[in-house]
Design an enzyme around this catalytic site. Sequence first.
Site, mmCIF file in Angstrom:
data_model
loop_
_atom_site.group_PDB
_atom_site.id
_atom_site.type_symbol
_atom_site.label_atom_id
_atom_site.label_comp_id
_atom_site.label_asym_id
_atom_site.label_seq_id
_atom_site.Cartn_x
_atom_site.Cartn_y
_atom_site.Cartn_z
ATOM 1 N N ILE A 265 1.657 12.756 3.431
ATOM 2 C CA ILE A 265 1.432 12.190 2.174
ATOM 3 C C ILE A 265 0.303 11.288 2.020
ATOM 4 O O ILE A 265 -0.044 10.638 2.996
ATOM 5 C CB ILE A 265 2.426 11.115 1.915
ATOM 6 C CG1 ILE A 265 3.907 11.804 2.142
ATOM 7 C CG2 ILE A 265 2.435 10.495 0.552
ATOM 8 C CD1 ILE A 265 4.367 12.844 1.165
ATOM 9 N N TYR B 89 6.147 7.277 17.791
ATOM 10 C CA TYR B 89 6.619 7.507 16.386
ATOM 11 C C TYR B 89 7.757 8.329 16.151
ATOM 12 O O TYR B 89 8.439 8.075 15.315
ATOM 13 C CB TYR B 89 5.518 7.868 15.616
ATOM 14 C CG TYR B 89 5.336 7.988 14.128
ATOM 15 C CD1 TYR B 89 5.262 6.832 13.287
ATOM 16 C CD2 TYR B 89 5.785 9.329 13.156
ATOM 17 C CE1 TYR B 89 5.464 6.899 11.835
ATOM 18 C CE2 TYR B 89 5.611 9.355 12.150
ATOM 19 C CZ TYR B 89 5.589 8.144 11.392
ATOM 20 O OH TYR B 89 5.568 8.231 9.928
ATOM 21 N N ARG C 97 0.788 -1.163 0.007
ATOM 22 C CA ARG C 97 0.130 0.063 -0.057
ATOM 23 C C ARG C 97 0.757 1.252 -0.079
ATOM 24 O O ARG C 97 1.919 1.206 0.331
ATOM 25 C CB ARG C 97 -0.835 -0.051 1.326
ATOM 26 C CG ARG C 97 -1.958 -1.248 1.148
ATOM 27 C CD ARG C 97 -2.864 -1.022 2.352
ATOM 28 N NE ARG C 97 -2.222 -1.426 3.694
ATOM 29 C CZ ARG C 97 -2.284 -0.566 4.720
ATOM 30 N NH1 ARG C 97 -2.564 0.712 4.561
ATOM 31 N NH2 ARG C 97 -1.756 -1.150 5.601
HETATM 32 P P1 NDP Z 1 0.434 2.627 4.939
HETATM 33 O O1 NDP Z 1 -0.297 2.275 6.165
HETATM 34 O O2 NDP Z 1 -0.345 3.128 3.569
HETATM 35 O O3 NDP Z 1 1.223 1.104 4.404
HETATM 36 C C1 NDP Z 1 2.101 0.614 4.996
HETATM 37 C C2 NDP Z 1 2.591 -0.565 4.367
HETATM 38 O O4 NDP Z 1 3.483 -1.320 5.545
HETATM 39 C C3 NDP Z 1 1.755 -1.460 4.209
HETATM 40 O O5 NDP Z 1 1.868 -2.306 2.909
HETATM 41 C C4 NDP Z 1 1.567 -2.654 5.350
HETATM 42 O O6 NDP Z 1 1.450 -3.976 4.805
HETATM 43 C C5 NDP Z 1 3.260 -2.616 5.614
HETATM 44 N N1 NDP Z 1 3.401 -3.008 6.886
HETATM 45 C C6 NDP Z 1 2.826 -2.483 8.142
HETATM 46 N N2 NDP Z 1 3.382 -3.090 9.098
HETATM 47 C C7 NDP Z 1 4.444 -3.915 8.570
HETATM 48 C C8 NDP Z 1 5.181 -4.965 9.469
HETATM 49 N N3 NDP Z 1 5.099 -5.137 10.712
HETATM 50 N N4 NDP Z 1 5.924 -5.725 8.561
HETATM 51 C C9 NDP Z 1 5.712 -5.616 7.167
HETATM 52 N N5 NDP Z 1 4.884 -4.722 6.651
HETATM 53 C C10 NDP Z 1 4.383 -3.993 7.333
HETATM 54 O O7 NDP Z 1 1.897 3.481 4.958
HETATM 55 P P2 NDP Z 1 2.481 4.908 4.325
HETATM 56 O O8 NDP Z 1 2.639 4.221 2.993
HETATM 57 O O9 NDP Z 1 1.782 5.944 4.429
HETATM 58 O O10 NDP Z 1 3.716 4.869 5.001
HETATM 59 C C11 NDP Z 1 5.021 4.162 4.471
HETATM 60 C C12 NDP Z 1 6.361 4.503 5.327
HETATM 61 O O11 NDP Z 1 6.208 5.932 5.060
HETATM 62 C C13 NDP Z 1 6.152 4.448 6.824
HETATM 63 O O12 NDP Z 1 7.227 4.106 7.368
HETATM 64 C C14 NDP Z 1 5.372 5.758 7.343
HETATM 65 O O13 NDP Z 1 5.776 5.880 8.598
HETATM 66 C C15 NDP Z 1 6.480 6.627 6.302
HETATM 67 N N6 NDP Z 1 5.573 7.930 6.487
HETATM 68 C C16 NDP Z 1 4.432 7.950 5.889
HETATM 69 C C17 NDP Z 1 3.999 9.254 5.951
HETATM 70 C C18 NDP Z 1 2.705 9.658 5.370
HETATM 71 O O14 NDP Z 1 1.834 11.021 5.525
HETATM 72 N N7 NDP Z 1 1.843 8.700 4.851
HETATM 73 C C19 NDP Z 1 4.536 10.587 6.296
HETATM 74 C C20 NDP Z 1 6.155 10.159 6.802
HETATM 75 C C21 NDP Z 1 6.339 8.917 6.669
HETATM 76 P P3 NDP Z 1 0.012 -4.656 5.458
HETATM 77 O O15 NDP Z 1 -1.259 -3.873 4.731
HETATM 78 O O16 NDP Z 1 0.086 -6.278 4.906
HETATM 79 O O17 NDP Z 1 -0.144 -4.392 6.951
#
Ligand code: NDP
Length: 249
Positions: free
Chosen positions: A190, A157, A17
């Site tokens: 984002i 976080y 995702r």
């Molecule tokens: P999403 O919640 O949209 O997606 C998270 C992804 O990580 C999913 O594919 C999920 O898989 C996977 N995931 C979660 N936990 C685990 C785990 N324990 N092991 C393996 N995979 C895991 O997140 P974002 O795309 O928004 O965020 C991605 C990264 O960017 C993160 O590190 C977040 O902290 C960082 N970030 C995001 C921001 C934002 O505004 N969105 C801003 C700043 C940083 P599944 O669905 O199977 O759980």
Amino acid sequence: MKGHLLDKVAIVTGGTRGIGRSIVLSLSKEGVDTAFTYVKNTSLADSLVEEVRRIGRKSIPVQMDVRDFDGSRSLVEKVKEEFGRIDILVNNAGITRDRSLMMMSRDDWTEVVDTDLTGVFNITRACIVTFLKQKNGNIVNISSVGGIHPLSGQVNYAAAKAGVIGFTKSLAKEVAPYNIRVNAVAPGFIETDMTGELGEIYKEKVIDLIPVKRFGTPEEVARVVIFLVSDRSQYITGQVIQIDGGLGM
Ligand code: NDP
């Protein structure tokens, strides 16, 4: 830029995702084969594999939790069996459990720190021997502007994402002599499922604080990641690039 990355192999954690999915697709368009991890949604994983296939590259889905140290080793073995090499690691998997410290449970703390920080250790630890042996490797860690200029209500976080920045800089110094670069990006707000949970009123307040007056897109993060893993950024290591529309100035 294609020539730089053609036929390389990347691991992206949390690929199903949001930002991770966009990174997998962008890498595929650059000619990279990928393995991505996820925890829950197998149909999203299958659809990503299919999207990558249509681009003309290969991607393997690995259902594993980045909190699993032994599982991280198995992931690396699997990728080497499948593709014979690993060139790039993008530590993207991350979660939030925002609440005030007074309301924060031990599980809220542990789940976030174990996923967002220890997860980076687990997967990088599993990859580093391969990178050291081949004297080549490229790591990008997805931190957050929350690790530099945190909001209130997210001590778990903020601590984890600041930890990722320390991890990035220390490792960058350690492995620079082996032709391995380690950088981080720090996205602001984002448009993904993670920020989709925020209420509309809160979003409007946040947009007011962002100089460019909008949230970023996963593609805007992926583009910087592609730059960092390519030869175009050969002299850049140990850096944290903010992708935040000016929020963290
Ligand atoms: P999403 O919640 O949209 O997606 C998270 C992804 O990580 C999913 O594919 C999920 O898989 C996977 N995931 C979660 N936990 C685990 C785990 N324990 N092991 C393996 N995979 C895991 O997140 P974002 O795309 O928004 O965020 C991605 C990264 O960017 C993160 O590190 C977040 O902290 C960082 N970030 C995001 C921001 C934002 O505004 N969105 C801003 C700043 C940083 P599944 O669905 O199977 O759980």
